[in-house]
Enzyme design. Sequence first.
Site, short mmCIF file in Angstrom:
data_model
loop_
_atom_site.label_atom_id
_atom_site.label_comp_id
_atom_site.label_asym_id
_atom_site.label_seq_id
_atom_site.Cartn_x
_atom_site.Cartn_y
_atom_site.Cartn_z
N GLY A 10 0.83 -1.20 0.00
CA GLY A 10 0.00 0.00 0.00
C GLY A 10 0.86 1.25 0.00
O GLY A 10 1.78 1.39 0.80
N ALA A 11 0.56 2.15 -0.94
CA ALA A 11 1.31 3.42 -1.03
C ALA A 11 0.40 4.58 -0.66
O ALA A 11 0.35 5.60 -1.34
CB ALA A 11 1.89 3.60 -2.43
N TYR A 13 -0.88 7.08 2.80
CA TYR A 13 -0.10 7.90 3.73
C TYR A 13 0.86 7.04 4.55
O TYR A 13 2.02 7.41 4.76
CB TYR A 13 -1.02 8.67 4.67
CG TYR A 13 -1.81 9.73 3.96
CD1 TYR A 13 -1.21 10.92 3.58
CD2 TYR A 13 -3.15 9.54 3.65
CE1 TYR A 13 -1.93 11.90 2.91
CE2 TYR A 13 -3.87 10.51 2.98
CZ TYR A 13 -3.27 11.68 2.62
OH TYR A 13 -3.97 12.64 1.95
N LYS A 38 -1.68 -0.85 -5.87
CA LYS A 38 -2.60 -1.10 -6.99
C LYS A 38 -2.29 -0.21 -8.18
O LYS A 38 -2.32 -0.64 -9.32
CB LYS A 38 -4.01 -0.73 -6.51
CG LYS A 38 -4.96 -1.87 -6.47
CD LYS A 38 -6.32 -1.38 -6.03
CE LYS A 38 -7.02 -2.52 -5.32
NZ LYS A 38 -8.20 -2.16 -4.62
N VAL A 80 -2.73 -6.60 -4.23
CA VAL A 80 -2.51 -7.68 -3.26
C VAL A 80 -3.81 -8.48 -3.22
O VAL A 80 -4.90 -7.91 -3.14
CB VAL A 80 -2.19 -7.09 -1.87
CG1 VAL A 80 -2.05 -8.21 -0.84
CG2 VAL A 80 -0.92 -6.24 -1.93
N GLU A 169 -17.12 17.27 5.52
CA GLU A 169 -16.22 17.87 4.52
C GLU A 169 -16.83 17.76 3.11
O GLU A 169 -16.74 18.69 2.31
CB GLU A 169 -14.84 17.21 4.57
CG GLU A 169 -14.07 17.58 5.84
CD GLU A 169 -12.57 17.46 5.70
OE1 GLU A 169 -12.11 16.49 5.06
OE2 GLU A 169 -11.85 18.34 6.23
N ASP A 300 -4.89 2.90 8.65
CA ASP A 300 -6.27 2.50 8.95
C ASP A 300 -6.43 1.00 9.24
O ASP A 300 -7.48 0.59 9.73
CB ASP A 300 -7.20 2.90 7.79
CG ASP A 300 -7.43 4.41 7.76
OD1 ASP A 300 -6.84 5.13 8.60
OD2 ASP A 300 -8.19 4.86 6.90
N ALA A 317 -4.92 10.39 8.60
CA ALA A 317 -3.66 10.49 7.87
C ALA A 317 -2.56 10.96 8.81
O ALA A 317 -1.40 10.51 8.72
CB ALA A 317 -3.83 11.46 6.71
N GLN A 318 -2.95 11.85 9.72
CA GLN A 318 -1.97 12.40 10.67
C GLN A 318 -1.28 11.27 11.46
O GLN A 318 -0.06 11.21 11.54
CB GLN A 318 -2.71 13.35 11.63
CG GLN A 318 -1.80 14.07 12.56
CD GLN A 318 -2.53 14.89 13.63
OE1 GLN A 318 -1.90 15.34 14.56
NE2 GLN A 318 -3.82 15.11 13.51
P1 FAD Z 1 -4.69 5.05 2.42
O1 FAD Z 1 -4.09 6.40 2.45
O2 FAD Z 1 -6.13 4.93 2.09
O3 FAD Z 1 -3.84 4.15 1.41
C1 FAD Z 1 -4.09 2.80 1.15
C2 FAD Z 1 -3.33 2.43 -0.12
O4 FAD Z 1 -3.43 1.02 -0.32
C3 FAD Z 1 -3.89 3.09 -1.37
O5 FAD Z 1 -2.83 3.59 -2.15
C4 FAD Z 1 -4.60 1.95 -2.09
O6 FAD Z 1 -4.62 2.10 -3.51
C5 FAD Z 1 -3.73 0.77 -1.68
N1 FAD Z 1 -4.43 -0.50 -1.76
C6 FAD Z 1 -5.63 -0.81 -1.20
N2 FAD Z 1 -5.94 -2.09 -1.45
C7 FAD Z 1 -4.92 -2.59 -2.18
C8 FAD Z 1 -4.64 -3.87 -2.73
N3 FAD Z 1 -5.48 -4.90 -2.59
N4 FAD Z 1 -3.49 -4.03 -3.42
C9 FAD Z 1 -2.61 -3.02 -3.58
N5 FAD Z 1 -2.82 -1.79 -3.07
C10 FAD Z 1 -3.95 -1.58 -2.38
N6 FAD Z 1 -7.30 12.19 7.98
C11 FAD Z 1 -6.67 13.27 8.52
O7 FAD Z 1 -5.70 13.12 9.28
N7 FAD Z 1 -7.08 14.55 8.23
C12 FAD Z 1 -8.10 14.80 7.37
O8 FAD Z 1 -8.45 15.96 7.12
C13 FAD Z 1 -8.78 13.70 6.77
N8 FAD Z 1 -9.75 13.90 5.87
C14 FAD Z 1 -10.31 12.84 5.21
C15 FAD Z 1 -11.24 13.09 4.20
C16 FAD Z 1 -11.80 12.03 3.51
C17 FAD Z 1 -12.78 12.31 2.40
C18 FAD Z 1 -11.43 10.69 3.83
C19 FAD Z 1 -12.03 9.53 3.07
C20 FAD Z 1 -10.51 10.43 4.84
C21 FAD Z 1 -9.93 11.50 5.54
N9 FAD Z 1 -8.98 11.29 6.54
C22 FAD Z 1 -8.34 12.37 7.12
C23 FAD Z 1 -8.58 9.92 6.93
C24 FAD Z 1 -7.30 9.50 6.17
O9 FAD Z 1 -7.43 9.77 4.81
C25 FAD Z 1 -6.99 8.02 6.39
O10 FAD Z 1 -6.94 7.78 7.77
C26 FAD Z 1 -5.63 7.70 5.73
O11 FAD Z 1 -5.76 7.77 4.34
C27 FAD Z 1 -5.12 6.32 6.15
O12 FAD Z 1 -3.91 6.08 5.52
P2 FAD Z 1 -3.53 4.60 5.04
O13 FAD Z 1 -2.11 4.64 4.59
O14 FAD Z 1 -3.90 3.61 6.09
O15 FAD Z 1 -4.52 4.31 3.82
#
Ligand code: FAD
Length: 403
Positions: A10-11, A13, A38, A80, A169, A300, A317-318
Site C-alpha cells: 500500500g502506497a 499515507y 494497486k 494484493v 467535509e 487504517d 492520515a496524521q
Molecule cells: P490510504 O491512504 O487509504 O492508502 C491505502 C493504499 O493502499 C492506497 O494507495 C490503495 O490504492 C492501496 N491498496 C488498497 N488495497 C490494495 C490492494 N489490494 N493491493 C494493492 N494496493 C492496495 N485524515 C486526517 O488526518 N485529516 C483529514 O483531514 C482527513 N480527511 C479525510 C477526508 C476524507 C474524504 C477521507 C475519506 C478520509 C480522511 N482522513 C483524514 C482519513 C485519512 O485519509 C486516512 O486515515 C488515511 O488515508 C489512512 O492512511 P492509510 O495509509 O492507512 O490508507
Amino acid sequence: MKRPTILVLGAGYGGLTTTVNLQKMLSGEQAEIILVNKNDYHYETTWLHEVGAGTIAPDAARYPIAKVINNNVRFVQASVEGIDVNERKVQTTAGEMTYDYLVLGLGFEGETFGIPGLDKYALSLANLNAARQIREHIEYQFASWSLDEVKDDSKLTIVVGGAGFTGIELLGELGNRVPELCKEFDIPQEKVRILCVEAAPMVLPGFDPELVEYAKTQLAKKGVEFSIGTPVVEATEEGVKIKKGEDEFEFVKAGTVIWAAGVRGNKLVETSGIESNRARIAVRKDMRAPGFDDVFVVGDCAFLLNEEAGRPYPPTAQIAMQQAVTIAKNIKHLMADEDTEEFVYDDKGAVCSLGHDDAIADAIGRKMAGKKASALKKIVDNRALYLVGGVGLTVKKGKFKFI
Ligand code: FAD
C-alpha cells in the site's frame, strides 16, 4: 549474508511515508525495499471529498509514486490478493512475494454495518476512482434532469449518510459545487436538495460544540439540511429509508446516495492469519502485529488505544504518517538487533473543511473558524506533501490559494 527484504503493501499515507523514510535510512546493500500498490500513483485520500464533489480534478489529488522513491526501492504495481503471515507469503497479481519484514498499509473500506442495499446502491469515497464516480454520477443526474421532458426532481436530491468528518467535509464541497452545477445545467437551485442523515444524536462527535454549531450554520446557509439521530435503515435504487421514530419511517427519493458513515480496515487483513476486529489489528506499542515479530501495521488497518482517553485513536492520515516514521526506525533497529521504540502520538489537533473557503479547527492549541481555519487546512494538506516529497512536490501539487 543475504540482505533482508522489506515488503511494504500500500502506497497511501502510511505505506508511502514508511517507504520514503526507509529509503533515506537504508542503502540498497543493506536491504531490498519493495513497495506494492494497486496504482502507479499515490492519491491524497484526505482530498477525496473535493474530487467527489467536483471542486478539484482527480489529477490534482494524485502524483506518480516514481516521483518520490529512489533507486533503493523497487516499486511493483500490483493488487494484493492474499496475505499469509504464517508462511511469510503475499499473493499479488504480479506473483507471489516473500519477505523478512512486512509493512501492512492497505488502508480502509467503507463500513455499511449490514444495512441492506447500501453496498449496491450507495456511492462512497473509498478511493480516487470511487470519488470520481460520485462526481460523474451527480453530473449525469443533473444533465438528465435538464434534458428530461417530464422532470423528476428527486434526480437533484443528494443524500449524504454520515455527519462525521468525511460527511461534513463532503457537504461543504457540495455546498460550493451545487450552484456551479445549476448554472452549468440550467437548473433553478431551489430544485436541488442536499440532505445529511446521521444515526448518532450529534454532528462531528468529539469536536468543540461551538465549532460544530458554526459548521452546521454555515452548511445550512449553503442549502444543507440535517436529519440527525435518524438512522438509514435501507437503501434502494430509488433512495433511502430513514427511521424517524419508534415506528416512524420516511422514504427519501434521491438520485444520489453517498455513504460516508464509517470505515473499517482492508478486508485482506481478515484472512492474513492475524487477529483483527473490523479488519483492524490491535498493534503492540512498537506498531508490530501481536504474535508476529516481523509484521508491522500502519494507518487504517492498525488499531491503537489512546490509554489516557480510554478509546481508540481515530483512523487519520496524521496518525498514519507518524506511525510510518516509527515503523521505519523500528525496522532499522531490528536489522541491527536493537530494541524497538514505542510509538508516541503527537496529536496536532483537527481541521475540518466546510468548502474551499471555510473550515473549523481545533489545532495547535487554538480554536478557529472561517478563513483562518481554511488557510490552516491548506497548510496541513501541503505539509503532508512536503513530508513525502519535499519542496518540489509541494510546489507542484500544493494548495496556495488561501482566500
Ligand atoms: P490510504 O491512504 O487509504 O492508502 C491505502 C493504499 O493502499 C492506497 O494507495 C490503495 O490504492 C492501496 N491498496 C488498497 N488495497 C490494495 C490492494 N489490494 N493491493 C494493492 N494496493 C492496495 N485524515 C486526517 O488526518 N485529516 C483529514 O483531514 C482527513 N480527511 C479525510 C477526508 C476524507 C474524504 C477521507 C475519506 C478520509 C480522511 N482522513 C483524514 C482519513 C485519512 O485519509 C486516512 O486515515 C488515511 O488515508 C489512512 O492512511 P492509510 O495509509 O492507512 O490508507
